[in-house]
Every structure is written in structure tokens, then in C-alpha cells.
Design an enzyme around this catalytic site. Structure first.
Site, mmCIF file in Angstrom:
data_model
loop_
_atom_site.group_PDB
_atom_site.id
_atom_site.type_symbol
_atom_site.label_atom_id
_atom_site.label_comp_id
_atom_site.label_asym_id
_atom_site.label_seq_id
_atom_site.Cartn_x
_atom_site.Cartn_y
_atom_site.Cartn_z
ATOM 1 C CG ASP A 176 -1.790 1.172 1.374
ATOM 2 O OD1 ASP A 176 -2.804 1.223 0.663
ATOM 3 O OD2 ASP A 176 -1.478 2.069 2.188
ATOM 4 C CD GLU A 203 -2.715 2.366 -3.061
ATOM 5 O OE1 GLU A 203 -3.866 2.824 -3.093
ATOM 6 O OE2 GLU A 203 -2.021 2.389 -2.038
#
Length: 535
Positions: free
Chosen positions: A203, A267
Site C-alpha cells: 500500500d 499501489e
């Protein structure tokens, strides 16, 4: 590498599970790991290769699990490590790989590392987070702003310094420049690999390292876009995107390579996302793939957008492999964002799924996307999303894409839970419930199974290069080619009818949706043609 010797993840279809909203096994209104395990047969029936689990770790849930208090555990609301092991075992028995979310840019302020770091300037973990002295006037060290609104600094009286946070004030920034921090994070990677995890979605990785000189960000150039947060007024040069991030990713890759078949995807958001995605996946020593926000926050889906996004990732040696998502837990449901006025939403959802399944790269299907779920309007008094609460009403609540999955149309809470769910069900979602779509051969659910299966079985669709792009008005066409396998994909993204006779609609038709044929594409029309041997 031949198309028959590709790693499992190349061209994979990955199903994202948002645990809080997938399936509740214990009747508390919140989804859990045992609920996911009980529904893995359903996921496997979609024909996907893997699942991606959003965070399930111990957390105070200020940001619903993206504020991790313990990287190596399971929050009690989701179950136990034993429940996680059972999930992995069942997934593997069904032929599904398991990938999990790792958040390495920050932790929760409840993490034991942060408790030790804030205790003083000279402890063993004093430099594990980003601390800095106040300016002479007591103001924060830099002008950096947090994504969720307000300064990216919070004063901590115990330590007598500011700590940095790119997101919530309860999500202190890890100092990933520190080798000891990197070692600790690598130990987390090894912990989950040893438990049978097959890979990770990392993330916000471009937020993981800051400028150690603490230079101010320059102002952003003028823009016609509405700026909803102070964060939008700056060029994010110094609070994120440090070049040494790539070196840390090489350490992650060196570790995951010790576990054959492991997969990593980053991401990457922000103003410079494409360059960073390519940097983070370059060659064979960094991450396997990356995905950005080309589609997740796009107000409209246009042929030009699709072509421009795809052509940023040509089939070039040394260039990384992309992943694509139209929806996820952070973005509004695409069918609500993109369906043109006057166009049937169900037809649009069919076209959208066919387009996703035709793209070169990995594809990520967000839970409920295969049902055509729309964005739910959550009244302010029920909003849970911390970003929306801070920026209401200019920031759309992410809660509207996180509502419970409808499993059974006539059961209490559509079969998600016997208790009132943590977020309300969508008003239109009972009619889209899994049990109703299972029984309907023409449903989006059954179409998704067919499309994913066709993608998996055809090397051109799964691994092939793309070519012969056409993006004119609402008309989109491109080829997928691998060896002697050649597929021509044609789409009408709008509400009119498009004559395609001039576009060489030859070959064997094997997907025709929404009334499409070799001469025309009606609104949301889709045509896939097998041109094997004609390339």
C-alpha cells in the site's frame, strides 16, 4: 519466456476481498476471515487466480485496518491466526493463491514501535519514525500537508518534537530510510510467506520515504480542478517519492524470490505515478507489478483514456508489468461514475467487465464488481470514512463502495449477517444478490465467469502484446497477440450505434454482447474476434 512458461501471476485475474464487508460468520455485523473461508468456493467459481485480502491485522480501525498496530497478528473482529491459516489452506485446496495487503509507509500510533519511539530521543527505536524539531516560532518543520487534510505534522509533548504523518494523525510515518526499520519490515514479509501467503499488495509505497533535508514542497501550478484539501495545493516532491524507495523494493524482491512463485504488486498514486510505477517494477530485481489510479478516480471512461493508459506499458524488455483496477475500496463504484446518461447500467456493466478482461496486464476485480453493484449513498450520520468526515461534503465517502456484499435476496441483511451490518446495504443491491444471479444464465455474474475463463484459456488475452489501437469518439478497438493467437477486441463505450464494417470485423466471433455483431456495435456493444493465424 514462452507463453506456456509464464509465472502464475502474469496476466492473472485477482479478486479483492474487503474483509469487513464480505461475509460475517459470527453475527456481529462485521465480515471476518471465517466468513471469507466459507465463501471461497464462490470466489473460485469466478475462475480467478488469486485473492487479495485488504488488512485484517490488529488495529484501532481509525482508517479501517490501514493503521496497523501489529503486523503479525489478526484483529479479533476478524478472527485469529488459526482462522487465517484455515483460509490459506482452503484457498490453496481450491487452486487460489492468497495475497495480502502490507502497509509499510506508516503504522498506527498504537503500535509498540511507536510507543517506544515517542518515549525519548535516544532509545533503541528513537529513529524508527520521522521526527523533527519545531521551527523557532513553534510551527511545524515543513509545509507538508496530509492526504486527509491539514498539516502532515503533529506535536508530541512527550518527546518535544513533531512527528510526520502523510495520512491521519494516528498514522505516524515510519522512517524507512532506517536500515533497522527495513529489516523489521522484511521480517514481516517472511512471517507471512512462512504461513503460506503467495504475495503482497504493498500500500502507498511511494509514501514510504521522505526528504531527510525537510525541504518545503513548492506550490502546485494553477488548475481548473476543484481542490478539496490543502494537500492538493502542493507539488508532492519532498514528503514522498524519495529515490531510495527503489532500493528498499530490491530488498523485498530478494526476499520474496526465496519463495518460488511469490508475487508483489505496488499501489502507486500521485502526480508522478507512471514514472514511479515503472521505476518500482523495472528489470527483474524489483516488484513484479504495479497499479495506479488511471481508472479508479476517472470521472469518465473514454477510449482515449484506455489507450493512453495501456500504451504507457508497451511490450518492451525490462519494462514492468501493469495491473489494472476499475474499482476498489477507495474509489466510487465505476458503474455509478461512468454509465452515460440514458444508457442502461446493466449493459454498461457487461461492457466494462469485458473491457477489463481484455486488457494487457493483471486485472483486479473488487468484490461486488462481478454483481454490478453501484455506489451507495451513505447519509452523513452513518459515514465512517475518516477522509470524508474531515472534508465533508467535498470528498465523496469511500463507505459507498464498502457496503456489505448481498448473498441472498430474501434473507435478513441480504445474507451478509444476521445482525445489522456495520454499513447499510445498498437499496438496489438485493436485486443483484449472488443467489439471484447464480440462477440467471444472462447475469453479469455468469458473464464474468465466462469472460475470466476465456481470458485464462487464451494466451493472447492473458499474456499477449497489444496492437492496432483505435480510439475515436466512443469507439475503442485493439488487438491482443501471442504467437499465432490473435484476438481483436471492439467496444462501444457510449450510447449511440457505431458502424464497424470499415474496421475489418473478420475472424471467428466468440464474444458478442449487448446486441453487437460484425457490422455494428449498439450502445455498450462488445465484440471479440479470434483472428488466429491472420496476424
Amino acid at each position: 519466456m514462452s507463453v506456456t512458461a509464464q509465472p502464475w501471476w502474469k496476466g492473472a485475474a485477482i479478486y479483492q476481498v474487503y474483509p469487513r464487508s464480505f461475509a460475517d460468520s459470527n453475527g456481529d455485523g462485521i465480515g471476518d476471515l471465517a466468513g471469507i473461508t466459507a465463501r471461497l468456493d464462490y470466489i473460485a467459481s469466478l475462475g480467478v487466480d488469486a485473492i487479495w485480502l485488504s488488512p485484517f491485522y490488529p488495529s484501532p480501525m481509525d482508517d479501517f485496518g490501514y493503521d496497523i498496530a501489529d503486523y503479525c497478528g489478526v484483529d479479533p473482529i476478524f478472527g485469529s491466526l488459526g482462522d487465517f491459516d484455515a483460509l490459506v489452506a482452503r484457498a490453496h485446496a481450491l487452486g487460489l493463491k492468497v495475497t495480502t495487503d502490507l502497509v509499510f509507509a506508516h503504522t498506527s500510533d498504537r503500535h509498540k514501535w511507536f510507543a517506544e519511539s515517542r518515549a525519548g530521543k535516544h532509545g533503541a527505536k528513537a529513529d524508527w519514525y520521522v521526527w523533527a524539531d519545531a521551527k523557532p516560532d513553534g510551527s511545524p518543520p515543513t509545509n507538508w500537508q496530509s492526504v486527509f487534510g491539514g498539516p502532515a505534522w503533529t506535536w508530541d509533548a512527550r518527546r518535544g518534537q513533531y512527528y510526520m504523518h502523510n495520512f491521519l494523525g494516528t498514522q505516524p510515518q515510519l522512517n524507512v530510510h532506517n536500515r533497522e526499520v527495513q529489516d523489521a519490515l522484511l521480517a514481516v514479509v517472511r512471517f507471512w510467506l512462512d504461513r503460506g501467503v503467495d504475495g503482497f499488495r504493498i500500500d502507498a509505497i511511494n509514501f514510504s520515504m521522505h526528504d531527510p533535508e525537510f525541504r518545503d514542497n513548492p506550490p502546485a501550478p494553477p488548475s481548473n480542478k476543484v481542490r478539496t484539501r490543502p494537500f492538493d495545493f502542493q507539488q508532492k516532491i519532498y514528503n514522498q517519492s524519495h529515490p531510495d524507495i527503489a532500493l528498499f523494493l530490491e530488498r523485498i524482491r530478494a526476499l520474496t524470490d526465496q519463495y518460488p512463485g511469490s508475487f508483489t504488486v505496488a499501489e502507486v498514486g500521485g502526480d508522478d505515478a507512471v514514472r514511479e510505477m515503472k521505476l518500482f517494477t523495472a528489470g527483474t530485481s524489483r516488484l513484479n507489478s504495479a497499479y495506479g489510479f488511471d481508472f479508479l478516480y476517472a470521472d469518465r471512461l473514454t477510449p482515449q483514456l484506455v489507450r493512453e493508459a495501456a500504451e504507457q506499458w508497451p511490450d518492451t524488455p525490462g519494462l514492468g508489468w501493469p495491473s489494472w483496477a476499475f474499482e476498489n475500496h477507495d474509489a466510487p463504484r465505476a458503474v455509478s461514475r461512468w454509465t452515460p446518461e440514458g444508457v442502461d447500467a446493466a449493459a454498461y456493466a457487461r461492457m466494462k467487465m469485458a473491457l477489463l478482461c481484455a486488457l494487457r496486464g493483471n486485472i483486479i476485480i473488487y468484490n461486488g464488481e462481478e454483481l454490478g453493484l453501484d455506489q451507495v449513498e451513505i447519509p452523513f450520520e452513518l459515514v465512517k470514512d475518516p477522509e470524508a468526515l474531515k472534508n465533508w461534503p467535498l470528498t465523496l465517502s469511500r463507505d459507498g463502495a464498502r457496503t456489505p456484499l448481498p448473498w441472498a435476496a430474501t434473507e435478513a441483511n441480504a445474507g451478509f449477517s444476521v445482525a445489522d451490518p456495520w454499513l447499510p446495504l445498498g437499496a438496489a443491491h438485493r436485486d443483484l444478490a449472488v443467489d439471484r444471479q447464480q440462477a440467471d444464465e444472462t447475469s453479469l455474474l455468469n458473464l464474468t465467469r465466462r469472460l475470466v475463463g476465456l481470458r485464462a484459456a487464451n494466451p493472447a488475452l492473458r499474456f499477449g502484446r497489444d496492437d492496432r489501437w483505435v480510439a475515436e469518439g466512443d469507439f475503442l478497438a485493439f488487438d491482443r497477440i501471442a504467437g499465432n493467437r490473435h484476438v481483436r477486441c471492439l467496444f462501444n463505450l457510449g450510447g449511440g450505434t457505431i458502424d464497424i464494417a470499415a474496421h475489418g470485423a473478420a475472424g471467428m466471433e466468440f464474444v458478442a454482447l449487448n446486441g453487437a455483431d460484425r457490422t455494428s456495435l449498439p450502445p455498450c456493444g462488445v465484440l471479440w474476434l479470434d483472428l488466429e493465424g491472420k496476424n
